[in-house]
Enzyme design. Structure first.
Site, PDB file in Angstrom:
ATOM      1  N   CYS A 121      28.212   9.274  34.987  1.00  0.00           N
ATOM      2  CA  CYS A 121      28.636   7.988  35.532  1.00  0.00           C
ATOM      3  C   CYS A 121      29.876   8.180  36.394  1.00  0.00           C
ATOM      4  O   CYS A 121      30.803   8.888  36.009  1.00  0.00           O
ATOM      5  CB  CYS A 121      29.004   7.033  34.401  1.00  0.00           C
ATOM      6  N   ALA A 178      23.639   7.730  34.970  1.00  0.00           N
ATOM      7  CA  ALA A 178      22.970   6.586  34.345  1.00  0.00           C
ATOM      8  C   ALA A 178      22.876   5.456  35.367  1.00  0.00           C
ATOM      9  O   ALA A 178      23.881   4.999  35.905  1.00  0.00           O
ATOM     10  CB  ALA A 178      23.757   6.124  33.130  1.00  0.00           C
ATOM     11  N   GLN A 225      18.470   9.027  36.078  1.00  0.00           N
ATOM     12  CA  GLN A 225      18.492   8.606  34.678  1.00  0.00           C
ATOM     13  C   GLN A 225      18.465   7.079  34.630  1.00  0.00           C
ATOM     14  O   GLN A 225      19.431   6.428  35.030  1.00  0.00           O
ATOM     15  CB  GLN A 225      19.737   9.128  33.968  1.00  0.00           C
ATOM     16  N   TYR A 234      23.403   3.770  23.775  1.00  0.00           N
ATOM     17  CA  TYR A 234      22.986   2.698  24.681  1.00  0.00           C
ATOM     18  C   TYR A 234      21.701   2.046  24.153  1.00  0.00           C
ATOM     19  O   TYR A 234      21.239   2.379  23.064  1.00  0.00           O
ATOM     20  CB  TYR A 234      22.888   3.239  26.112  1.00  0.00           C
ATOM     21  N   ARG A 238      16.208  11.414  27.369  1.00  0.00           N
ATOM     22  CA  ARG A 238      17.424  12.011  26.787  1.00  0.00           C
ATOM     23  C   ARG A 238      17.681  11.313  25.461  1.00  0.00           C
ATOM     24  O   ARG A 238      17.729  10.088  25.400  1.00  0.00           O
ATOM     25  CB  ARG A 238      18.622  11.842  27.715  1.00  0.00           C
ATOM     26  N   LEU A 254      29.091  21.293  25.916  1.00  0.00           N
ATOM     27  CA  LEU A 254      30.008  22.444  25.907  1.00  0.00           C
ATOM     28  C   LEU A 254      29.296  23.774  26.139  1.00  0.00           C
ATOM     29  O   LEU A 254      29.518  24.742  25.425  1.00  0.00           O
ATOM     30  CB  LEU A 254      30.855  22.458  24.638  1.00  0.00           C
ATOM     31  N   ARG A 291      30.841  18.547  32.444  1.00  0.00           N
ATOM     32  CA  ARG A 291      32.238  18.750  32.851  1.00  0.00           C
ATOM     33  C   ARG A 291      32.458  20.070  33.573  1.00  0.00           C
ATOM     34  O   ARG A 291      33.228  20.118  34.544  1.00  0.00           O
ATOM     35  CB  ARG A 291      33.140  18.628  31.613  1.00  0.00           C
TER      36      ARG A 291
HETATM   37  C1  LIG Z   1      32.291  11.948  33.783  1.00  0.00           C
HETATM   38  C2  LIG Z   1      31.141  11.924  32.829  1.00  0.00           C
HETATM   39  C3  LIG Z   1      30.165  10.953  32.943  1.00  0.00           C
HETATM   40  C4  LIG Z   1      29.060  10.949  32.091  1.00  0.00           C
HETATM   41  N1  LIG Z   1      28.033  10.054  32.300  1.00  0.00           N
HETATM   42  C5  LIG Z   1      26.871  10.190  31.628  1.00  0.00           C
HETATM   43  C6  LIG Z   1      25.714   9.475  32.021  1.00  0.00           C
HETATM   44  O1  LIG Z   1      25.693   8.760  33.018  1.00  0.00           O
HETATM   45  N2  LIG Z   1      24.589   9.635  31.272  1.00  0.00           N
HETATM   46  C7  LIG Z   1      24.551  10.484  30.199  1.00  0.00           C
HETATM   47  O2  LIG Z   1      23.513  10.592  29.549  1.00  0.00           O
HETATM   48  N3  LIG Z   1      25.627  11.208  29.844  1.00  0.00           N
HETATM   49  C8  LIG Z   1      26.765  11.111  30.557  1.00  0.00           C
HETATM   50  N4  LIG Z   1      27.824  11.912  30.254  1.00  0.00           N
HETATM   51  C9  LIG Z   1      27.656  12.944  29.222  1.00  0.00           C
HETATM   52  C10 LIG Z   1      27.218  14.251  29.877  1.00  0.00           C
HETATM   53  O3  LIG Z   1      25.979  14.110  30.566  1.00  0.00           O
HETATM   54  C11 LIG Z   1      27.112  15.393  28.855  1.00  0.00           C
HETATM   55  O4  LIG Z   1      26.082  15.098  27.949  1.00  0.00           O
HETATM   56  C12 LIG Z   1      28.409  15.597  28.074  1.00  0.00           C
HETATM   57  O5  LIG Z   1      29.540  15.538  28.937  1.00  0.00           O
HETATM   58  C13 LIG Z   1      28.412  16.949  27.369  1.00  0.00           C
HETATM   59  O6  LIG Z   1      28.226  17.991  28.283  1.00  0.00           O
HETATM   60  P1  LIG Z   1      29.460  18.908  28.801  1.00  0.00           P
HETATM   61  O7  LIG Z   1      30.088  19.509  27.595  1.00  0.00           O
HETATM   62  O8  LIG Z   1      28.786  19.937  29.695  1.00  0.00           O
HETATM   63  O9  LIG Z   1      30.407  18.031  29.559  1.00  0.00           O
HETATM   64  C14 LIG Z   1      28.955  11.909  31.073  1.00  0.00           C
HETATM   65  C15 LIG Z   1      29.982  12.847  30.920  1.00  0.00           C
HETATM   66  C16 LIG Z   1      31.045  12.881  31.792  1.00  0.00           C
HETATM   67  C17 LIG Z   1      32.088  13.966  31.635  1.00  0.00           C
END
Ligand SMILES: Cc1cc2nc3c(=O)[nH]c(=O)nc-3n(C[C@H](O)[C@H](O)[C@H](O)COP(=O)(O)O)c2cc1C
Length: 371
Positions: free
Chosen positions: A25, A57, A100, A183, A231, A302, A325
């Site tokens: 997002c 999303a 998504q 959600y 998801r 992660l 991230r």
């Molecule tokens: C800035 C940001 C926005 C996110 N927006 C969504 C989203 O729109 N839909 C979703 O399913 N997860 C969203 N997430 C979760 C990520 O898709 C991911 O599942 C979560 O950050 C863990 O992965 P990572 O450790 O690689 O960051 C978001 C995470 C971040 C950091």
């Protein structure tokens, strides 16, 4: 040979490698319509060399947005804004792009994270009444949502279908239905959020009913060659909440309905959650779903290091890894991973000259010449 850089098939969609950019997002749309920020943000992620970019999303209705700035696909203006961005990506990058589709349920009407993320009261000028399976607020003291009656459920199903039809018109390569992170669809699955006494609440089968109806409706609205997947949150990380056994049952039911893949995340439905965060902390859940259900499985959470990602694929814990991230921090992560793992990756021809001298065969098809 790097397995991370082997192609992957999701339904009829062929991915060049197994690196997926997570939906993220941006809270930067206006009435659901993306603007220049999205062009810049998605544009540079599209040049990353990943196999698949999942757009953030995308709300299927205005009430389904988490924040007033969420991206949507419920109006002609939303569709036109996305068409502009997708056209630019298609012109300059070979990456597959999925979207998504989401509805925030009781987590709707919130401030953006950088504004603190609190609930916006429905009476505030930029707030609205959230809708959910039951009149239970996400956190104690918050304004409760409006429980969806049968007309409301029909309206939400129809909104998912209309958004899917718009996505098909946009030529999207895949659709991910958001049933994770607390959600709306996750709220139906979780006994912590779903206290309904009708056919959509109670037993596991009844709690799965509405998410499965939404899946069926979206699947039926899309051409057969378009993969549709889901998801999920594999666990609520709360005792007596949604858990991995339910997730496996849900994934089996989705598979029987033609779901193309499962993307395994966790948490988000309750502020009581206790998450043992650490490298790859959700991967064991993906591994269990993959082993027991056999659908193409995407692991997330992660995953930050190329060797870690390679090992997840090599051990058969997942078919693809998804990064959020780490991709924002380093949008060229796939290039660096390919260099590290001795693989080749796609890069735009305008950047071929950046190929480091020690990785002479990193960029697919790269050649340079000057007089
Ligand atoms: C800035 C940001 C926005 C996110 N927006 C969504 C989203 O729109 N839909 C979703 O399913 N997860 C969203 N997430 C979760 C990520 O898709 C991911 O599942 C979560 O950050 C863990 O992965 P990572 O450790 O690689 O960051 C978001 C995470 C971040 C950091």
């Amino acid at each position: 040979m790097s397995l991370l850089f082997e192609p992957l098939q999701i339904g009829r969609l062929a991915l060049a490698n197994r690196i997926v950019i997570a939906p993220m997002c941006q809270y930067s749309a206006v009435e659901g319509t993306p603007g220049d920020w999205h062009m810049i943000h998605l544009g540079h992620l599209a040049l990353s060399g990943a196999g698949l970019l999942v757009v953030e999303a995308t709300a299927v209705s205005a009430e389904g947005r988490i924040t007033p700035g969420d991206l949507g696909l419920y109006s002609d203006a939303n569709e036109a804004g996305l068409a502009r961005i997708l056209k630019a990506i298609r012109t300059h990058a070979p990456i597959a792009v999925a979207m998504q589709l989401a509805h925030a349920g009781r987590k709707a009407s919130s401030r953006a994270p950088w504004e603190g993320g609190a609930q916006i009261p429905s009476g505030a000028p930029d707030g609205w009444k959230a809708e959910a399976p039951s009149a239970l607020p996400h956190a104690a003291g918050e304004e409760p949502p409006q429980p969806l009656d049968s007309a409301g459920l029909e309206r939400v199903r129809a909104a998912f279908v209309q958004a899917a039809q718009r996505a098909v018109r946009l030529g999207i390569d895949g659709l991910e239905i958001h049933a994770a992170h607390g959600y709306l669809l996750h709220q139906f699955l979780s006994p912590l959020a779903n206290r309904r006494e009708d056919r959509y609440g109670g037993s596991l089968e009844s709690r799965m009913r509405f998410p499965l109806e939404v899946f069926d409706a979206v699947r039926a609205a899309c051409p057969a060659e378009l993969p549709v997947w889901v998801r999920v949150s594999a666990t609520d990380w709360v005792p007596d909440g949604w858990d991995i056994d339910g997730t496996v049952a849900f994934a089996h039911a989705l598979k029987a309905r033609g779901c193309a893949a499962i993307h395994v995340s966790s948490g988000g439905v309750s502020p009581m959650q206790k998450i043992p965060v650490g490298p790859g902390y959700q991967v064991p859940y993906a591994a269990r779903v993959k082993a027991e259900v056999g659908l193409p499985t995407i692991a997330v959470g992660l995953i930050t290091e190329p060797d870690q990602a390679e090992s997840i694929i090599a051990q058969g814990e997942a078919d693809a890894v998804c990064l959020a991230r780490a991709m924002l921090y380093d949008p060229r992560w796939p290039w660096h991973a390919a260099a590290r793992l001795g693989a080749r990756v796609s890069a735009p021809k305008q950047y071929w000259r950046s190929q480091p001298r020690e990785f002479k065969d990193l960029f697919e098809g790269a050649k340079t010449g000057q007089r």
